[in-house]
Motif scaffolding. Structure first.
Motif, PDB file in Angstrom:
ATOM      1  N   ARG A  97     -11.232 -69.504 -42.933  1.00 51.74           N
ATOM      2  CA  ARG A  97     -10.506 -69.967 -41.750  1.00 51.74           C
ATOM      3  C   ARG A  97     -10.255 -68.831 -40.766  1.00 51.74           C
ATOM      4  NH1 ARG A  97      -5.872 -71.984 -44.946  1.00 51.74           N
ATOM      5  NH2 ARG A  97      -4.713 -72.266 -43.015  1.00 51.74           N
ATOM      6  N   ILE A  98      -9.856 -67.651 -41.285  1.00 51.81           N
ATOM      7  CA  ILE A  98      -9.579 -66.535 -40.369  1.00 51.81           C
ATOM      8  C   ILE A  98     -10.862 -66.084 -39.690  1.00 51.81           C
ATOM      9  CG2 ILE A  98      -9.875 -64.429 -41.759  1.00 51.81           C
ATOM     10  CD1 ILE A  98      -6.763 -65.259 -39.684  1.00 51.81           C
ATOM     11  N   GLU A  99     -11.985 -66.163 -40.380  1.00 55.93           N
ATOM     12  CA  GLU A  99     -13.267 -65.812 -39.767  1.00 55.93           C
ATOM     13  C   GLU A  99     -13.606 -66.775 -38.634  1.00 55.93           C
ATOM     14  OE1 GLU A  99     -15.956 -65.912 -43.033  1.00 55.93           O
ATOM     15  OE2 GLU A  99     -15.493 -63.866 -43.710  1.00 55.93           O
ATOM     16  N   ARG A 100     -13.395 -68.058 -38.858  1.00 61.52           N
ATOM     17  CA  ARG A 100     -13.683 -69.057 -37.825  1.00 61.52           C
ATOM     18  C   ARG A 100     -12.704 -68.950 -36.662  1.00 61.52           C
ATOM     19  NH1 ARG A 100     -13.365 -74.607 -40.251  1.00 61.52           N
ATOM     20  NH2 ARG A 100     -14.026 -75.183 -38.133  1.00 61.52           N
ATOM     21  N   MET A 101     -11.453 -68.653 -36.963  1.00 61.55           N
ATOM     22  CA  MET A 101     -10.453 -68.470 -35.909  1.00 61.55           C
ATOM     23  C   MET A 101     -10.793 -67.254 -35.049  1.00 61.55           C
ATOM     24  SD  MET A 101      -7.104 -69.267 -38.283  1.00 61.55           S
ATOM     25  CE  MET A 101      -5.841 -68.773 -37.094  1.00 61.55           C
ATOM     26  N   ALA A 102     -11.161 -66.171 -35.714  1.00 62.03           N
ATOM     27  CA  ALA A 102     -11.522 -64.956 -34.988  1.00 62.03           C
ATOM     28  C   ALA A 102     -12.746 -65.193 -34.115  1.00 62.03           C
ATOM     29  CB  ALA A 102     -11.783 -63.815 -35.965  1.00 62.03           C
ATOM     30  N   ARG A 103     -13.708 -65.922 -34.655  1.00 59.48           N
ATOM     31  CA  ARG A 103     -14.928 -66.189 -33.879  1.00 59.48           C
ATOM     32  C   ARG A 103     -14.617 -67.064 -32.669  1.00 59.48           C
ATOM     33  NH1 ARG A 103     -20.499 -66.295 -34.564  1.00 59.48           N
ATOM     34  NH2 ARG A 103     -21.293 -66.564 -32.430  1.00 59.48           N
ATOM     35  N   GLU A 209     -16.984 -59.976 -37.644  1.00 62.17           N
ATOM     36  CA  GLU A 209     -17.182 -59.315 -38.939  1.00 62.17           C
ATOM     37  C   GLU A 209     -16.381 -58.024 -39.021  1.00 62.17           C
ATOM     38  OE1 GLU A 209     -20.823 -57.356 -41.613  1.00 62.17           O
ATOM     39  OE2 GLU A 209     -21.274 -58.508 -39.801  1.00 62.17           O
ATOM     40  N   PHE A 210     -16.381 -57.254 -37.945  1.00 61.37           N
ATOM     41  CA  PHE A 210     -15.658 -55.980 -37.932  1.00 61.37           C
ATOM     42  C   PHE A 210     -14.156 -56.206 -38.078  1.00 61.37           C
ATOM     43  CE2 PHE A 210     -13.457 -52.560 -35.674  1.00 61.37           C
ATOM     44  CZ  PHE A 210     -13.985 -51.444 -36.309  1.00 61.37           C
ATOM     45  N   ALA A 211     -13.616 -57.171 -37.338  1.00 67.36           N
ATOM     46  CA  ALA A 211     -12.173 -57.421 -37.374  1.00 67.36           C
ATOM     47  C   ALA A 211     -11.726 -57.923 -38.744  1.00 67.36           C
ATOM     48  CB  ALA A 211     -11.793 -58.423 -36.298  1.00 67.36           C
ATOM     49  N   VAL A 212     -12.484 -58.841 -39.315  1.00 68.10           N
ATOM     50  CA  VAL A 212     -12.108 -59.407 -40.617  1.00 68.10           C
ATOM     51  C   VAL A 212     -12.246 -58.363 -41.717  1.00 68.10           C
ATOM     52  CG1 VAL A 212     -12.686 -61.150 -42.349  1.00 68.10           C
ATOM     53  CG2 VAL A 212     -12.678 -61.764 -39.916  1.00 68.10           C
ATOM     54  N   ARG A 213     -13.268 -57.535 -41.644  1.00 63.37           N
ATOM     55  CA  ARG A 213     -13.455 -56.493 -42.647  1.00 63.37           C
ATOM     56  C   ARG A 213     -12.242 -55.566 -42.701  1.00 63.37           C
ATOM     57  NH1 ARG A 213     -17.570 -53.048 -40.704  1.00 63.37           N
ATOM     58  NH2 ARG A 213     -18.961 -54.849 -40.868  1.00 63.37           N
TER      59      ARG A 213
END
Length: 220
Positions: A97-103, A209-213
């Protein structure tokens, strides 16, 4: 043409028969100028010129430049919230979910750069200090919208922390570098003439990808 009185402006905003389209046209033109010139250098005349209109048309809907600026802020936060909140509220693993939100967040920044850049830059000092009493209510509203939007991410980050997926830090503290990695694109990114949608998609993927990592817990 002099600006309408405050009650007149409120009445215009409240009239059900008035379309929102003219206001959005003004907001869009103003956002482009605020991005290019800054708040201080942007005038009602310049906004009207960008629209190919007269300043009387702008004053029909807005009493001042500051009111337009606040509506740029509101529109930017509304667009982000409409995209991100449904993702935050649905079920599923917090990392997905956080990946999709960030995107969704970064895609909105890339495709709606003037509006979002002005929003990311925040409430400029000139607006805040020039008439703090007059604008206090609007500023509190904008801050509230930002806090509510950030809370969507913090809630999902908190779920991920409790699930052992994200770094064990206070969610609001963790959200700061997370948003920093995403929002920094408004500082350095400039659309290129030959740029394609595929280029934007690739950039969005890289930033996400960078932010979530940066918030993922290291696996042993």
């Amino acid at each position: 043409m002099p600006p309408p009185s405050e009650p007149e402006a409120a009445n215009k905003a409240a009239r059900g028969g008035d379309s929102d389209a003219p206001r959005q046209e003004i907001v869009k033109a103003a956002a482009e100028l605020f991005m290019d010139l800054g708040y201080r250098a942007t005038s009602i005349d310049a906004i009207a010129e960008r629209m190919g209109s007269t300043k009387g048309r702008v004053y029909h809907w807005y009493r001042s430049k500051a009111e337009i600026y606040f509506d740029v802020q509101r529109s930017a936060m509304r667009r982000l919230t409409e995209l991100v909140e449904p993702i935050a509220r649905e079920g599923g693993p917090p990392q997905q979910r956080i990946e999709r939100m960030a995107r969704a967040h970064v895609d909105c920044l890339l495709h709606d750069l003037p509006m979002q850049k002005v929003s990311v830059q925040g409430l400029e000092t000139h607006v805040i200090t020039s008439d703090s009493v007059r604008h206090a209510k609007a500023m509190r509203e904008i801050v509230g919208l930002r806090d509510a939007y950030e809370a969507l991410f913090c809630e999902v980050i908190d779920e991920g922390i409790r699930a052992g997926v994200f770094v064990d830090l206070p969610p609001r503290l963790l959200s700061k570098p997370f948003f920093g990695a995403l929002n920094w694109v408004t500082i350095w990114y400039r659309p290129r003439r030959l740029q394609t949608e595929d280029d934007l998609q690739m950039l969005g993927e890289m930033l996400t990808e960078f932010a979530v990592r940066g918030i993922l817990k290291e696996r042993n």
